[in-house]
Write a protein that holds these residues in place. Structure first.
Motif, short mmCIF file in Angstrom:
data_model
loop_
_atom_site.label_atom_id
_atom_site.label_comp_id
_atom_site.label_asym_id
_atom_site.label_seq_id
_atom_site.Cartn_x
_atom_site.Cartn_y
_atom_site.Cartn_z
N GLU A 11 -37.26 -38.24 -22.37
CA GLU A 11 -38.54 -37.85 -23.11
C GLU A 11 -38.23 -37.03 -24.26
O GLU A 11 -39.00 -35.86 -24.47
N GLU A 12 -37.31 -37.40 -24.91
CA GLU A 12 -36.95 -36.58 -26.34
C GLU A 12 -36.34 -35.21 -25.91
O GLU A 12 -36.14 -34.36 -26.83
N ILE A 13 -35.88 -34.85 -24.67
CA ILE A 13 -35.26 -33.68 -24.42
C ILE A 13 -33.78 -33.84 -23.70
O ILE A 13 -33.66 -34.69 -22.84
N ASN A 47 -33.68 -38.81 -31.97
CA ASN A 47 -34.44 -38.82 -30.91
C ASN A 47 -34.53 -37.75 -29.89
O ASN A 47 -35.42 -37.90 -28.96
N ILE A 48 -33.73 -36.65 -30.25
CA ILE A 48 -33.76 -35.53 -29.30
C ILE A 48 -34.48 -34.52 -30.21
O ILE A 48 -34.04 -34.27 -31.22
N ARG A 49 -35.34 -33.78 -29.67
CA ARG A 49 -36.39 -32.87 -30.01
C ARG A 49 -36.15 -31.45 -29.57
O ARG A 49 -36.53 -30.59 -30.18
N ALA A 50 -35.46 -31.29 -28.56
CA ALA A 50 -35.36 -29.97 -27.68
C ALA A 50 -34.29 -30.06 -26.77
O ALA A 50 -33.90 -31.17 -26.36
N VAL A 51 -33.67 -28.92 -26.58
CA VAL A 51 -32.50 -28.88 -25.61
C VAL A 51 -32.71 -27.82 -24.53
O VAL A 51 -32.97 -26.54 -24.97
N ILE A 52 -32.27 -28.05 -23.40
CA ILE A 52 -32.23 -27.27 -22.09
C ILE A 52 -30.74 -26.84 -21.69
O ILE A 52 -30.19 -27.91 -21.71
N VAL A 53 -30.44 -25.72 -21.64
CA VAL A 53 -29.01 -25.40 -21.16
C VAL A 53 -29.10 -24.79 -19.86
O VAL A 53 -29.93 -23.73 -19.63
N THR A 54 -28.31 -25.20 -18.92
CA THR A 54 -28.58 -24.66 -17.53
C THR A 54 -27.06 -24.66 -16.89
O THR A 54 -26.13 -25.21 -17.58
N GLY A 55 -26.96 -24.21 -15.56
CA GLY A 55 -25.63 -24.12 -15.04
C GLY A 55 -25.74 -25.10 -13.64
O GLY A 55 -26.71 -25.28 -13.01
N ALA A 56 -24.68 -25.52 -13.49
CA ALA A 56 -24.44 -26.61 -12.00
C ALA A 56 -24.28 -25.42 -11.04
O ALA A 56 -23.66 -24.49 -11.14
N GLY A 57 -24.82 -25.78 -9.90
CA GLY A 57 -24.53 -25.15 -8.71
C GLY A 57 -25.29 -23.79 -8.73
O GLY A 57 -26.41 -23.79 -9.26
N ALA A 182 -38.61 -25.04 -17.84
CA ALA A 182 -37.94 -25.15 -18.95
C ALA A 182 -38.64 -26.31 -19.95
O ALA A 182 -38.74 -26.36 -20.95
N ARG A 183 -38.62 -27.40 -18.98
CA ARG A 183 -39.41 -28.67 -19.55
C ARG A 183 -40.78 -28.64 -20.29
O ARG A 183 -41.11 -29.38 -21.05
N ARG A 184 -41.56 -27.53 -19.58
CA ARG A 184 -42.59 -27.31 -20.01
C ARG A 184 -42.50 -26.88 -21.44
O ARG A 184 -43.18 -26.94 -22.45
N TYR A 185 -41.72 -25.93 -21.94
CA TYR A 185 -41.64 -25.26 -22.95
C TYR A 185 -40.95 -26.33 -24.00
O TYR A 185 -41.60 -26.65 -25.02
N ALA A 186 -40.05 -27.10 -23.51
CA ALA A 186 -39.43 -28.11 -24.31
C ALA A 186 -40.44 -29.25 -24.58
O ALA A 186 -40.53 -29.76 -25.82
N ALA A 187 -41.48 -29.55 -23.79
CA ALA A 187 -42.35 -30.68 -24.23
C ALA A 187 -43.33 -30.24 -25.29
O ALA A 187 -43.79 -31.10 -26.05
N ILE A 188 -43.73 -28.76 -25.36
CA ILE A 188 -44.40 -28.39 -26.44
C ILE A 188 -43.76 -28.34 -27.75
O ILE A 188 -44.23 -29.00 -28.87
N PHE A 189 -42.32 -28.19 -27.77
CA PHE A 189 -41.49 -28.16 -28.81
C PHE A 189 -41.38 -29.74 -29.39
O PHE A 189 -41.48 -29.81 -30.58
N VAL A 190 -41.42 -30.66 -28.40
CA VAL A 190 -41.52 -32.00 -28.79
C VAL A 190 -42.77 -32.55 -29.58
O VAL A 190 -42.69 -33.28 -30.66
N PRO A 194 -40.25 -31.06 -36.42
CA PRO A 194 -39.03 -30.67 -36.47
C PRO A 194 -38.79 -29.71 -37.75
O PRO A 194 -37.93 -28.71 -37.37
N PHE A 195 -39.20 -30.25 -38.72
CA PHE A 195 -38.98 -29.27 -40.02
C PHE A 195 -39.40 -27.84 -40.03
O PHE A 195 -38.66 -26.89 -40.35
N ALA A 196 -40.59 -27.77 -39.40
CA ALA A 196 -41.24 -26.55 -39.05
C ALA A 196 -40.52 -25.49 -37.96
O ALA A 196 -40.14 -24.41 -38.18
N LEU A 197 -40.04 -26.37 -37.06
CA LEU A 197 -39.22 -25.54 -36.16
C LEU A 197 -38.09 -25.06 -36.48
O LEU A 197 -37.51 -23.98 -36.07
#
Length: 252
Positions: A11-13, A47-57, A182-190, A194-197
């Motif tokens: 979903e563009e994230i 097609n990607i509008r926002a990025v989430i960075v997290t860790g495994a484990g 995290a996806r809640r924030y990302a969904a807002i940014f989507v 893009p030029f304004a962000l």
């Protein structure tokens, strides 16, 4: 495709997961190389509008991999700007310990959400070192000079709720709800232009480097040139189609 990270798109994230759980997702030369490569691919993908960075484990990132660096490898200290300079919004989903370089990754992201049981800190001084990936510079901008000195000079970590209280993170939720938050924030940014962000990121970062008069001039100049009239019109129409209030504004 990658050895030390994974990438998934939905979903563009894009979700980038540091994937060295057996070493607390510590930063190695290979990891920095692969993160740079992945962020380059994400930037090129419209097609990607926002990025989430997290860790495994269990952990977000335990800092630099001292075992590899002890063998003579050098840590790329410019690595942390990959997150800060990326034109798309970057959200750190801090699922566990974010220590040293892990804290510095989080500081370089635009938004930080943290699991209730996680801890964050800069313990380098305990080993006769200092956070050299921007920690001495970025931390005070979030929490003020006094708290930054305390965190860096004691090396003691703090809880998620203390990090929230002092303004280091934007949100604290249960571990089960972390990625949803995290996806809640990302969904807002989507939903944002893009030029304004991209321009917003540049201007806010610039505000720390220039006086107010210069910053105001940059604001006027950047905003005036951030998109063509056609792009602005298209964004207004898109917003108007989805929001009654905007429709009333733009269709009078």
């Amino acid at each position: 495709m990658y050895e030390t990270i994974t990438i998934s798109n939905s979903e563009e994230i894009a979700t980038l997961t540091l994937n060295r759980p057996d070493r607390a997702n510590t930063i190695s030369p290979k990891l920095t190389e692969e993160v740079r490569s992945a962020f380059g691919a994400i930037q090129a993908d419209a097609n990607i509008r926002a990025v989430i960075v997290t860790g495994a484990g269990r952990h977000f990132c335990g800092g630099a991999d001292l075992r590899e660096l002890g063998g003579g490898a050098a840590l790329d200290l410019d690595f942390f700007t990959v997150f800060e300079d990326h034109p798309k919004p970057v959200i750190a989903a801090i699922n566990g310990a974010a220590m040293g370089g892990g804290c510095e990754i989080a500081l370089a992201c635009d938004i930080r959400v943290m699991a209730e049981g996680a801890h964050i800190g800069t313990p380098e001084i305990k080993f006769g070192a200092l956070p050299a990936g921007g920690g001495t510079q970025r931390l005070a901008r979030f929490v003020g000079m006094g708290r930054a000195k305390e965190l860096i000079m004691t090396g003691e970590p703090i809880t998620a709720f203390e990090a929230l209280r002092i303004g280091l993170v934007n949100s604290v939720v249960s571990a089960e709800l972390l990625m949803e938050e995290a996806r809640r924030y990302a969904a807002i940014f989507v939903q944002r232009a893009p030029f304004a962000l991209t321009t917003a990121k540049r201007l806010v970062l610039k505000s720390y480097d220039v006086d107010l008069a210069t910053g105001l001039e940059l604001e006027r100049r950047f905003i005036a040139s951030m998109a063509s009239p056609a792009e602005r019109k298209a964004e207004q129409e898109r917003a108007a189609a989805g929001q009654d209030t905007y429709g009333k504004i733009f269709r009078r």
